[in-house]
Design an enzyme around this catalytic site. Sequence first.
Site, PDB file in Angstrom:
ATOM      1  N   LEU A  22      39.317 -34.623  14.335  1.00  0.00           N
ATOM      2  CA  LEU A  22      38.741 -34.501  12.985  1.00  0.00           C
ATOM      3  C   LEU A  22      39.283 -33.282  12.260  1.00  0.00           C
ATOM      4  O   LEU A  22      39.418 -33.279  11.049  1.00  0.00           O
ATOM      5  CB  LEU A  22      37.221 -34.395  13.071  1.00  0.00           C
ATOM      6  CG  LEU A  22      36.486 -35.651  13.544  1.00  0.00           C
ATOM      7  CD1 LEU A  22      35.018 -35.337  13.790  1.00  0.00           C
ATOM      8  CD2 LEU A  22      36.598 -36.761  12.512  1.00  0.00           C
ATOM      9  N   GLY A  25      39.023 -25.782  13.671  1.00  0.00           N
ATOM     10  CA  GLY A  25      38.291 -24.655  13.105  1.00  0.00           C
ATOM     11  C   GLY A  25      38.889 -23.364  13.619  1.00  0.00           C
ATOM     12  O   GLY A  25      39.936 -23.382  14.269  1.00  0.00           O
ATOM     13  N   ALA A  26      38.213 -22.270  13.352  1.00  0.00           N
ATOM     14  CA  ALA A  26      38.735 -20.970  13.766  1.00  0.00           C
ATOM     15  C   ALA A  26      38.807 -20.849  15.288  1.00  0.00           C
ATOM     16  O   ALA A  26      39.662 -20.169  15.830  1.00  0.00           O
ATOM     17  CB  ALA A  26      37.842 -19.875  13.196  1.00  0.00           C
ATOM     18  N   PHE A  27      37.887 -21.531  15.989  1.00  0.00           N
ATOM     19  CA  PHE A  27      37.815 -21.336  17.452  1.00  0.00           C
ATOM     20  C   PHE A  27      38.239 -22.546  18.280  1.00  0.00           C
ATOM     21  O   PHE A  27      38.318 -22.485  19.486  1.00  0.00           O
ATOM     22  CB  PHE A  27      36.383 -20.952  17.853  1.00  0.00           C
ATOM     23  CG  PHE A  27      35.841 -19.804  17.063  1.00  0.00           C
ATOM     24  CD1 PHE A  27      36.242 -18.507  17.349  1.00  0.00           C
ATOM     25  CD2 PHE A  27      34.973 -20.016  16.013  1.00  0.00           C
ATOM     26  CE1 PHE A  27      35.754 -17.444  16.607  1.00  0.00           C
ATOM     27  CE2 PHE A  27      34.482 -18.956  15.268  1.00  0.00           C
ATOM     28  CZ  PHE A  27      34.883 -17.659  15.560  1.00  0.00           C
ATOM     29  N   GLU A  29      38.841 -27.225  18.217  1.00  0.00           N
ATOM     30  CA  GLU A  29      39.009 -28.488  17.500  1.00  0.00           C
ATOM     31  C   GLU A  29      37.752 -29.341  17.600  1.00  0.00           C
ATOM     32  O   GLU A  29      37.003 -29.241  18.559  1.00  0.00           O
ATOM     33  CB  GLU A  29      40.153 -29.281  18.142  1.00  0.00           C
ATOM     34  CG  GLU A  29      41.515 -28.778  17.762  1.00  0.00           C
ATOM     35  CD  GLU A  29      42.598 -29.550  18.497  1.00  0.00           C
ATOM     36  OE1 GLU A  29      43.540 -29.989  17.848  1.00  0.00           O
ATOM     37  OE2 GLU A  29      42.478 -29.723  19.728  1.00  0.00           O
ATOM     38  N   ALA A  30      37.578 -30.210  16.596  1.00  0.00           N
ATOM     39  CA  ALA A  30      36.504 -31.201  16.661  1.00  0.00           C
ATOM     40  C   ALA A  30      37.191 -32.559  16.824  1.00  0.00           C
ATOM     41  O   ALA A  30      38.081 -32.903  16.044  1.00  0.00           O
ATOM     42  CB  ALA A  30      35.672 -31.177  15.395  1.00  0.00           C
ATOM     43  N   LYS A  45      33.270 -30.931  20.381  1.00  0.00           N
ATOM     44  CA  LYS A  45      33.969 -29.725  19.918  1.00  0.00           C
ATOM     45  C   LYS A  45      34.518 -29.026  21.134  1.00  0.00           C
ATOM     46  O   LYS A  45      33.789 -28.822  22.106  1.00  0.00           O
ATOM     47  CB  LYS A  45      32.993 -28.819  19.170  1.00  0.00           C
ATOM     48  CG  LYS A  45      33.106 -28.964  17.695  1.00  0.00           C
ATOM     49  CD  LYS A  45      32.474 -27.759  17.017  1.00  0.00           C
ATOM     50  CE  LYS A  45      32.551 -27.948  15.535  1.00  0.00           C
ATOM     51  NZ  LYS A  45      32.017 -26.805  14.828  1.00  0.00           N
ATOM     52  N   ASP A 139      25.721 -19.474   8.019  1.00  0.00           N
ATOM     53  CA  ASP A 139      26.971 -19.991   7.445  1.00  0.00           C
ATOM     54  C   ASP A 139      26.719 -21.268   6.648  1.00  0.00           C
ATOM     55  O   ASP A 139      27.425 -22.256   6.800  1.00  0.00           O
ATOM     56  CB  ASP A 139      27.990 -20.230   8.566  1.00  0.00           C
ATOM     57  CG  ASP A 139      29.420 -20.289   8.014  1.00  0.00           C
ATOM     58  OD1 ASP A 139      29.622 -19.886   6.858  1.00  0.00           O
ATOM     59  OD2 ASP A 139      30.320 -20.748   8.745  1.00  0.00           O
TER      60      ASP A 139
END
Length: 857
Positions: A22, A25-27, A29-30, A45, A139
């Site tokens: 999908l 992200g910063a940390f 993958e999804a 995730k 957030d």
Amino acid sequence: MATEVTEFAEPQETSYILIRVLGKGAFGEAVLYRKTEDNSLVVWKEINLANCGDKERRDSQNEIDILSFLDHANIVSYYNHFIDGDTLFIEMEYANDGTLYEKIYNQTSLFPEKTVIWYLFQMTSALAYIHEYGIIHRDIKTLNIFLTKSGLLKLGDFGISKIMQSQSGMAETLVGTPYYMSPELMQGHKYNQKSDIWALGCVLYEMLTLRRTFEASNALKLARDIVLNQQSDINSMYSQEMQKLVTQLLQKEPANRPVCEEILKNSLFTKQGDLEKKVWELNSVARRARLTACSVSETTVPVVKAQMCEVYVWGGGKITPQKVEFFTKEKSPIQVECGESHFAVVTVEKEVFTWANSQGGSSMVGQLGHGDTAGYKIPKLVEGLSGIPVKQVSCGTDFTICVTDDGKLYGFGSDYYGCVGCDTSEEDDILSPIPINYFTSIPIEEISCGDSHCVALTKAGDVYTWGCGEFGRLGLGSEDDHTTPQKVAIPGKHFIKHVCAGSDGTFLIATNGRLLASGSNENNKLGFNSPTSGLRKRKKKVFDIPCKYMFSTVKPLSRQHIISVSPGTSHSACIDIYGCLYTFGCNKYGQLGLGDYKKRSTLNRVGGVLVSKKVEKVSCGDGFTVAATDDSQLYSWGNGENGKLGAIFKEQGKKTSTKCTSLPRPIFGSLHVVPYLSSHHWNTIIIAEKVLNQKTLKPRVSSPKYNLLNSPKAARVPFETVPEDSAFVEGSQPISPACSEDLPFTSDSSNATSPPNSRPSSGNKDESSIPPWLEAELQDAAFIRIPSKESNLLEIGNLSPVSEKDEKEIYGRTTADKDILIAQLRAKVDKLTEENKLLQETTEKQEELIKSLRLHP
Ligand SMILES: Nc1ncnc2c1ncn2[C@@H]1O[C@H](COP(=O)(O)OP(=O)(O)OP(=O)(O)O)[C@@H](O)[C@H]1O
């Protein structure tokens, strides 16, 4: 085996099939996967922890532990998580319609106010929920708000949320996305939940204007704009209330911003009808859709039931169910339990009866509570409890504990592990009931005894455990034994509804349907193991957990709403709110009910004959399972040695002893409702309700009005008495209709006197449920013939001219035919009148002639 193949499709182990990545992200993958178990889509995730120290790893694991307890329709559910090597895996709900960010920036015109209110309501109720738990999201932004195709909004990505130690606590770290950062954060001040409210205001502003609240070319300018709180104007198409709310949320002073509860009381929401109900309905539709394989049979609502309760036992050498005559003739049972060598029954009079099954030669050590060690073979009143109203009894291997109406506990039997809670006695064996003094001022709601430990739920909702602590079964963080009850720490804010102790583990059921467990997970008998087959970066098919010393949620079951659980010696079973049965643990004897004897490392849904039924009760013993279904059937499977299955089943081709069966098999001959079921070691005891007489209402397929119009026969019997299912025939009598005037329902009465398939004759008031007033009206009613086809004639407001064809069908002729006929008749009458006139004239002439002849002879 041919017989098995036809009855049961080979169950598949759950695995994941990769659909697509999908995003990153910063940390990490999804990744979107399809779960083979139910074809649902889930997101895993994968977060890289390579650069994290031990403490950070532990913190993130703890944080997700807590987040996984969240259960709200507008929050992305966390189903499962574990750390494998350097990767943290988190399984979560997939939101299938993108983010609010995409939605806003794909808009070509402003959202109608109604849409904004709908989204804002869902966001605020999600925030209210987490704030109540002391969690700050930290957030909130349109990119972290997901949408589903059904119109639900889901708050997600709690990646940097922080669990606050207290509601008033202040988190120090400066985190979040600059555009949504509150003035106090920008100024380097501390923040609390009101920072989330600011971000909510930014999201609301974005929905109303389709652009960011604070856009600036550089961070310094952004900070200045935010601190000075310079928003642009909102379009005048939005109500004053809406504009006022934006201003309230974006107050510079955190104290001036409303809390979620206050926002939810805003008239914007109250004017929109029941938004909470709408969310609930949409969410339950989605939940139901996930249960594709769960085809629950047509529900009927019992109206009148006359029944007789009997107690049956089997196992421990008795191959077929044995009726305990005592409870048929003398006392009526309301609850039953069994230990390894004894049985206990609570009666409607709130008395306790116990007796022994000393088939295996085990000696009594006081578990019968009769003041001695004799092995009474027939039920005997526990006299030490006379005058004390008992509402529940539970049996351990060789001890018994009772709960009284006012929440006191009494125990008897072996106190080897301190289960009977006798802290004063030197003796290990307590032969007569003694109060468990620890609970004198702590009233108990429910008790459950395992082999050698106990778990109690207080009326206040606290959980206490005591006894043997091996494998962490007490959930107290160690393997220590405890002879006095210990209060257990329940993770999250779970409210416990039921407690259930097994051989070396303990289950708790929370009010939200989550299952928590502690103790030995050998063979996955607590259900903790996660299937990981198909996941990238994960070689092994299962993530294995040997035991738990503290209570944790059984995450593979976090999508099911569990209402009942039964731990056996080496396996367990639980039932969800839809009546689906899940089994896990050892399958050596086919006790998982999956049609084979293969090792299963994860959770299984029992299918076969049970797939279309609603399972209402289940109990697991040593290598076997017994289940009762809503259609009053009783099934057993697993190890049949010593009569554990209550019947003899022959299963060809299996590798173990010939007495095993791996498929649910009906036992017990006739059909019974089983309100209570208990198995322990090799024994099973049940209460069987024989329904002598039952009347139920079920929705009818076609409208009685339609039948009345369409069929003269149906007009005479608009409510048909459905002949009884042979289920409840014994001695039953027809019941006179009580509720047949409820038009949307048809009456379904169990009636022993009419043979199957025979239809009652019309007008017989005993058999037909037609109400007398309607019967009388029908007798007097004029008979109007209606065409069999639904022609335009019947539609009010659509009175088109009658066609010649329809006329012919209704009256048997057309208007033209009728005119001709009338003309013919008229001619006939005219002719007759003419003839009559002629005849009369002739007669008159004849009479005149005769007269003149007499005068002139
Ligand atoms: N539960 C979910 N359902 C649908 N899409 C999701 C879900 N979780 C994440 N995504 C999508 O997957 C992508 C990557 O998400 P991820 O959370 O890894 O990173 P991010 O949110 O973009 O960044 P960061 O976590 O660093 O803020 C995003 O496009 C996000 O919208």
